[in-house]
Design a protein around this motif. Structure first.
Motif: not given
Length: 345
Positions: A2-10, A37-46
């Protein structure tokens, strides 16, 4: 992803489910704290940096855990932590003596980059006051020029902000394990900046460093030399904080100050501790002091060579004043001691 622009989106939106809800899903990546659970490791880190900040800070402050300040993962001991940093964050071997990649260091914030174009974009964005509407920079992925005002959004199109993006070629990998295998496919930079030796074999390069640039501990009398300007990070202390490991931010070496890991800016040498850094500096980058010999005539005048001494004796007829023994006393000065020798004319 999922695309996001800022960490607050996650941080503001709910997770995709729990570990039990998405058991068996190939796309699911789980938070190791709450098991969401999340879709990517980037989302998990945020997600971890926003929802579990207090837990992560407690883990960072615990010195017995040997936690990596970037991925916030504990290690068995300090040696395992150093090997983890070399492998996962410096893209080198676990036993590497030097960084086995070509690195580019920002002189303003000491961030380390593995791509020169990414460093140029970083300097323009973070450390200059240029007009972002009229200033262009080259994308390190597609090599096309873009305005500074829109380059961040362009990076999102290449997934450069992902934690599984290669910092060398900006290729987005499936996950960090896949990224590690991808990085091994890049040709290593086995080049010695000291003697210009270059090799394609890791074994030959390691043998060269072990034989030609063997590190020896320096004497305590020379410990006063200032070695800090030659190494990154420059600061000797650090703050208990963490940083999401993305290519666009660069690698902050100050996060490794608690294990005293430093990289020489002249030759990419990896040093652990102050003694190790000073020994490398003294052995490789400081001109060695040559012993200086001073010859003194019986009249008290000193000369730097025997030729000048003999000419002085011949001109002033000092040979007759030495009771026909033709012996001239000379003082030999070396860095640590002064000894008296004799030389016959």
């Amino acid at each position: 992803m999922a695309m996001f622009r800022y960490s607050g989106d996650i941080g503001s939106r709910p997770p995709m489910g729990t570990k039990s809800d998405r058991q068996g899903s190939d796309r699911a990546v789980y938070c190791n704290i709450c098991l969401d659970s999340w879709d990517s490791e980037t989302e998990v880190e945020i997600h971890r940096s926003t929802a579990h900040k207090s837990e992560l800070m407690d883990l960072l402050r615990d010195s017995s855990k040997n936690v990596c300040k970037i991925c916030v993962k504990p290690n068995d001991d300090k040696d395992r932590l150093v090997e983890h940093i070399k492998t996962w964050h410096l893209y080198s071997g676990a036993d590497a003596v030097r960084v086995e990649r070509e690195i580019f260091i920002c002189d303003s914030c000491c961030a380390v980059f593995f791509n020169k174009r990414l460093l140029q974009a970083h300097i323009l964005i973070s450390h200059t006051n240029v007009n972002r509407e009229k200033t262009f920079t080259e994308c390190p992925k597609c090599l096309k020029p873009y305005r500074l005002k829109t380059i961040w959004y362009h990076f999102q199109g290449h997934n450069i902000q992902s934690v599984s993006c290669c910092k060398i070629c900006m290729t987005k990998c499936k996950d960090r394990l896949d990224l590690l295998a991808h990085v091994d496919g890049h040709l290593k930079h086995l080049f010695c900046d000291i003697c210009q030796y270059q090799s394609k074999s890791e074994a030959f390069f390691a043998k060269h460093l072990a034989t030609r640039h063997r590190r020896e501990q320096t004497a305590s009398r020379r410990r006063a030399r200032k070695w800090q300007p030659y190494f990154m990070p420059r600061a000797s202390d650090y703050k208990a904080r963490f940083q999401c490991d993305t290519a666009s931010k660069g690698l902050q070496l100050e996060l490794f100050a608690d294990v005293e890991l430093r990289v020489c800016v002249l030759c990419r040498e990896i040093c652990i501790g102050e003694d190790d850094a000073l020994a490398h500096l003294e052995n490789e980058h400081v001109e060695r002091e040559q012993p200086q010999t001073v010859h003194t005539c019986i009249c008290g005048e000193t000369f730097s060579s025997k030729v000048l001494l003999k000419y002085h004796m011949f001109k002033n007829d000092h040979s007759n004043e030495s009771n026909d023994t033709d012996v001239v006393y000379a003082i030999v000065l070396v860095p640590d001691e002064v000894e008296m020798t004799t030389s016959a004319t």
